[in-house]
Design a protein around this motif. Structure first.
Motif, PDB file in Angstrom:
ATOM      1  N   GLY A 139       6.182   9.377  -7.875  1.00  0.00           N
ATOM      2  CA  GLY A 139       6.710   8.830  -9.118  1.00  0.00           C
ATOM      3  C   GLY A 139       7.861   7.864  -8.892  1.00  0.00           C
ATOM      4  O   GLY A 139       8.708   7.687  -9.767  1.00  0.00           O
ATOM      5  N   ILE A 140       7.905   7.228  -7.721  1.00  0.00           N
ATOM      6  CA  ILE A 140       8.947   6.238  -7.445  1.00  0.00           C
ATOM      7  C   ILE A 140       8.375   4.856  -7.769  1.00  0.00           C
ATOM      8  O   ILE A 140       7.367   4.451  -7.197  1.00  0.00           O
ATOM      9  N   ASP A 141       9.035   4.174  -8.691  1.00  0.00           N
ATOM     10  CA  ASP A 141       8.518   2.864  -9.106  1.00  0.00           C
ATOM     11  C   ASP A 141       9.036   1.764  -8.174  1.00  0.00           C
ATOM     12  O   ASP A 141      10.168   1.844  -7.682  1.00  0.00           O
ATOM     13  N   PHE A 142       8.187   0.792  -7.929  1.00  0.00           N
ATOM     14  CA  PHE A 142       8.582  -0.392  -7.156  1.00  0.00           C
ATOM     15  C   PHE A 142       8.201  -1.615  -7.998  1.00  0.00           C
ATOM     16  O   PHE A 142       7.119  -2.180  -7.816  1.00  0.00           O
ATOM     17  N   THR A 156      -2.846  13.508 -14.789  1.00  0.00           N
ATOM     18  CA  THR A 156      -1.926  13.555 -15.928  1.00  0.00           C
ATOM     19  C   THR A 156      -0.730  14.462 -15.664  1.00  0.00           C
ATOM     20  O   THR A 156       0.201  14.502 -16.455  1.00  0.00           O
ATOM     21  N   ASP A 157      -0.763  15.210 -14.570  1.00  0.00           N
ATOM     22  CA  ASP A 157       0.323  16.135 -14.256  1.00  0.00           C
ATOM     23  C   ASP A 157       1.495  15.353 -13.657  1.00  0.00           C
ATOM     24  O   ASP A 157       1.432  14.140 -13.506  1.00  0.00           O
ATOM     25  N   ILE A 158       2.567  16.059 -13.243  1.00  0.00           N
ATOM     26  CA  ILE A 158       3.672  15.368 -12.579  1.00  0.00           C
ATOM     27  C   ILE A 158       3.199  14.882 -11.214  1.00  0.00           C
ATOM     28  O   ILE A 158       2.223  15.419 -10.667  1.00  0.00           O
ATOM     29  N   PRO A 159       3.855  13.864 -10.648  1.00  0.00           N
ATOM     30  CA  PRO A 159       3.414  13.379  -9.335  1.00  0.00           C
ATOM     31  C   PRO A 159       3.350  14.542  -8.339  1.00  0.00           C
ATOM     32  O   PRO A 159       4.339  15.271  -8.172  1.00  0.00           O
ATOM     33  N   THR A 212       0.840  -1.206   0.000  1.00  0.00           N
ATOM     34  CA  THR A 212       0.000   0.000   0.000  1.00  0.00           C
ATOM     35  C   THR A 212       0.874   1.255   0.000  1.00  0.00           C
ATOM     36  O   THR A 212       0.627   2.206  -0.738  1.00  0.00           O
ATOM     37  N   TYR A 213       1.895   1.252   0.859  1.00  0.00           N
ATOM     38  CA  TYR A 213       2.798   2.416   0.906  1.00  0.00           C
ATOM     39  C   TYR A 213       3.488   2.621  -0.441  1.00  0.00           C
ATOM     40  O   TYR A 213       3.629   3.749  -0.922  1.00  0.00           O
ATOM     41  N   GLN A 214       3.917   1.520  -1.057  1.00  0.00           N
ATOM     42  CA  GLN A 214       4.645   1.627  -2.320  1.00  0.00           C
ATOM     43  C   GLN A 214       3.742   2.120  -3.438  1.00  0.00           C
ATOM     44  O   GLN A 214       4.170   2.884  -4.308  1.00  0.00           O
ATOM     45  N   ARG A 215       2.493   1.691  -3.381  1.00  0.00           N
ATOM     46  CA  ARG A 215       1.528   2.152  -4.394  1.00  0.00           C
ATOM     47  C   ARG A 215       1.330   3.655  -4.267  1.00  0.00           C
ATOM     48  O   ARG A 215       1.265   4.378  -5.263  1.00  0.00           O
ATOM     49  N   GLU A 216       1.252   4.130  -3.039  1.00  0.00           N
ATOM     50  CA  GLU A 216       1.073   5.565  -2.831  1.00  0.00           C
ATOM     51  C   GLU A 216       2.322   6.342  -3.260  1.00  0.00           C
ATOM     52  O   GLU A 216       2.224   7.394  -3.894  1.00  0.00           O
ATOM     53  N   LEU A 217       3.501   5.814  -2.921  1.00  0.00           N
ATOM     54  CA  LEU A 217       4.738   6.507  -3.295  1.00  0.00           C
ATOM     55  C   LEU A 217       4.890   6.580  -4.812  1.00  0.00           C
ATOM     56  O   LEU A 217       5.400   7.561  -5.353  1.00  0.00           O
ATOM     57  N   CYS A 218       4.449   5.537  -5.501  1.00  0.00           N
ATOM     58  CA  CYS A 218       4.523   5.526  -6.960  1.00  0.00           C
ATOM     59  C   CYS A 218       3.632   6.619  -7.529  1.00  0.00           C
ATOM     60  O   CYS A 218       4.014   7.339  -8.454  1.00  0.00           O
ATOM     61  N   GLU A 219       2.464   6.757  -6.949  1.00  0.00           N
ATOM     62  CA  GLU A 219       1.520   7.752  -7.465  1.00  0.00           C
ATOM     63  C   GLU A 219       1.917   9.175  -7.085  1.00  0.00           C
ATOM     64  O   GLU A 219       1.870  10.093  -7.897  1.00  0.00           O
ATOM     65  N   MET A 220       2.310   9.356  -5.839  1.00  0.00           N
ATOM     66  CA  MET A 220       2.531  10.711  -5.332  1.00  0.00           C
ATOM     67  C   MET A 220       3.931  11.256  -5.624  1.00  0.00           C
ATOM     68  O   MET A 220       4.130  12.458  -5.725  1.00  0.00           O
TER      69      MET A 220
END
Lengths: 392, 176
Positions: free
Chosen positions: B114-117, B133-136, B104-112
């Motif tokens: 832009g860090i991919d896991f 569609t904007d930058i994270p 869950t944390y990683q999903r949020e970090l990816c969205e907010m």
């Protein structure tokens, strides 16, 4: 306790990646959305359920309906400007945001709040805990059709909001615990009026016990349902009453005592069956503990003394580079603030760790599987989740 | 905390230790040692509770700081592991198999941020923002006010105060 064992032969097979092979065109499965507008949902979130007959085979949680970007907003505000907005992260129990934020700022800035302020902070946190449990009890009973419980608990919650109003000037968002101390002391006659309120809550809790916890339907619908295996507690970050109902004494007030809790006499409430009924019962008994704590605090707290430490000019307040984490035990579990400063007048990063973050997403998605549709609302409410904590 | 650090340092090459409190410390770790260290802390040192996983954007230095905060309830101590990763093409190994809730944390970090896991379940599924569609938005260069000004309209007839000026007038009317 006999737990429900589903017949797995009726369930979809798994794909190589572990997801379920669900063919919606087969007519065997149905997508069912519960929320975001639904009486069986806590707050602004929704559940995407895949059901087979009346049993859930897969669930996904959807949040984001109340995202206001608090953590981002705080990065563009001075430390004192952040103080009035943090409480808005959690409506039913906002005071933990104020306390955790204030304590984190104080620690990094090298400020110590006066002792009397710590007593009043503890008082407010316990008052908030009672209020939060009142909302929970109403919701839990309501999820199983007992509407009257919610009317009773809303009534006594309103009495406590009166006490909040005379103490802080506000009913919901108190904005009272700020870095350096608290805004004011107890008004004249507060102790007497608080005692009347506590007695009314005790009377109501007695009625709630008789009507809700001794009710055959409530027992039938909750005993053995929504079981959380104690082995899941650590992998899923389960804290608070959800963990204590599984027999694990997790309570920050005892584990890592803060404020004046070391000077108060209480024992964390625990249960053992880890089902919906036990979680509700743990919270009911926790209300009684909080009532006792409020009485102890009012009796023991210093009646005079400073309430605020002298702060630097808050418009030019720069805090040295550092990072810390402050936690407290809110009504739903561990609530914490991770604060990072960079030497400027603004926080570099504020991360709010609400217990719902773990309870309402990963844990809920796991627990819902194999549950009857009609029990989903009761199960969700039993985790006592507040979606705004997830989407700060 | 220093004793734990000394013990860990015998097994893992560790960066600096910051002792914030008697019961809270932060250690900087190289990303290739993180997984082994997490498993060691969880299985042998009693840090069984992942309190949070979040990121700090040090845009000026071109890095993201990932903070894995662990808790050892029995010994009443918390340990934060800081992992610095490059901001450009930010990516980090998943730890959802160590703690399922990390997904869950990683999903949020990816969205907010832009860090991919890679390989984290549902990491690219929208978590809070849908159709973004904007930058994270939690990256430092994302300007919240500019976005709000461009996206929303002001309600006519409402007076808007500059928060800093307004507070200055309220708190220090003498111009301190």
């Amino acid at each position: 306790m006999v737990l429900y064992q589903p017949d797995r032969s009726q369930y979809p097979s798994q794909k190589a990646d572990g997801s379920l092979d669900i063919d919606l065109t087969s007519g065997k499965y149905l997508k069912l959305w519960q929320g975001p507008q639904h009486p069986g949902i806590t707050g602004n979130m929704s559940l995407e359920l895949t059901v087979c007959g009346d049993e859930v085979v897969e669930a996904k949680t959807h949040v984001g309906y109340l995202h206001r970007g608090f953590e981002k907003l705080m990065e563009r505000r001075t430390f004192i400007q952040c103080f009035p907005i943090v409480c808005r992260i959690c409506v039913p129990e906002p005071d933990f945001n104020e306390y955790c934020y204030a304590a984190a700022v104080e620690e990094l800035a090298g400020i110590v709040a006066p002792e009397r302020a710590d007593w009043i902070r503890t008082l407010i946190l316990e008052m908030g805990r009672i209020n939060s449990y009142m909302m929970y009890l109403g919701g839990q009973a309501g999820s199983l059709g007992q509407g009257v419980i919610g009317q009773w608990t809303t009534y006594v919650r309103d009495l406590m909001l009166d006490r909040f109003e005379e103490l802080t000037g506000a009913r919901i968002y108190h904005m009272f615990i700020l870095p350096g101390g608290v805004r004011d002391g107890l008004p004249d006659g507060f102790a007497g009026r608080m005692e009347e309120t506590l007695q009314e809550i005790e009377r109501t809790m007695s009625d709630v016990y008789d009507v809700m916890f001794c009710n055959a339907v409530f027992k039938k619908r909750t005993v053995g349902v929504g079981y959380i295996d104690p082995a899941l507690l650590e992998p899923y970050g389960v804290t608070g009453p959800n963990a204590r109902a599984a027999g694990v004494v997790k309570d920050v007030r005892k584990d890592q005592p803060y404020l004046v809790y070391p000077q108060l006499d209480f024992e964390p409430v625990i249960g053992h069956d880890s089902d919906i009924f036990t979680r509700a019962d743990v919270r009911r008994r926790d209300v009684l503990v909080s009532i006792d704590l409020v009485r102890q605090i009012i009796a023991k707290m210093p009646k005079t003394g400073p309430l605020m430490t002298k702060l630097p000019n808050v418009l030019h307040w720069k805090i040295p580079r550092g990072e810390t984490y402050i936690r407290g035990e809110c009504s739903r579990g561990e609530y914490g603030y991770y604060l990072v400063t960079d030497g400027s007048g603004y926080p570099r990063r504020v991360n709010v760790r609400g217990p719902s973050y773990t309870h309402a997403v990963a844990l809920l998605e796991r627990l819902i599987v194999n549950v009857n549709i009609s029990d989903v609302a009761a199960l969700m409410v039993s985790l006592h989740t507040y979606p705004p904590e997830i989407e700060r | 905390m220093r004793t734990l650090y000394a013990e860990l340092n015998k097994r893992f090459p560790l960066g600096e230790l910051t002792v914030q409190r008697e019961d809270l410390g932060f250690i900087t770790v190289e990303r290739e040692h993180l997984r082994a260290l997490l498993l060691h802390l969880r299985d042998l040192e009693g840090f069984t509770h992942l309190v949070l996983l979040t990121a700090v954007d040090w845009m000026e230095e071109g890095i993201f700081q990932l903070t894995y905060l662990l808790s050892d309830r029995k010994k009443r101590r918390d340990l934060g592991l800081r992992v610095m990763i490059a901001r450009d093409g930010a990516s980090m190994e998943t730890v959802h198999d160590v703690w399922p809730t990390a997904a869950t944390y990683q999903r949020e970090l990816c969205e907010m941020f832009g860090i991919d896991f890679p390989d984290s379940p549902g990491v690219h599924d929208p978590f809070i923002l849908e159709g973004w569609t904007d930058i994270p938005p939690y990256r430092r260069e994302f300007d919240t006010k500019k976005y709000a000004d461009e996206t929303f309209t002001h309600r006519a007839g409402r007076e808007t105060n500059d928060p800093a000026e307004y507070m200055k007038k309220q708190l220090y009317p003498d111009g301190a």
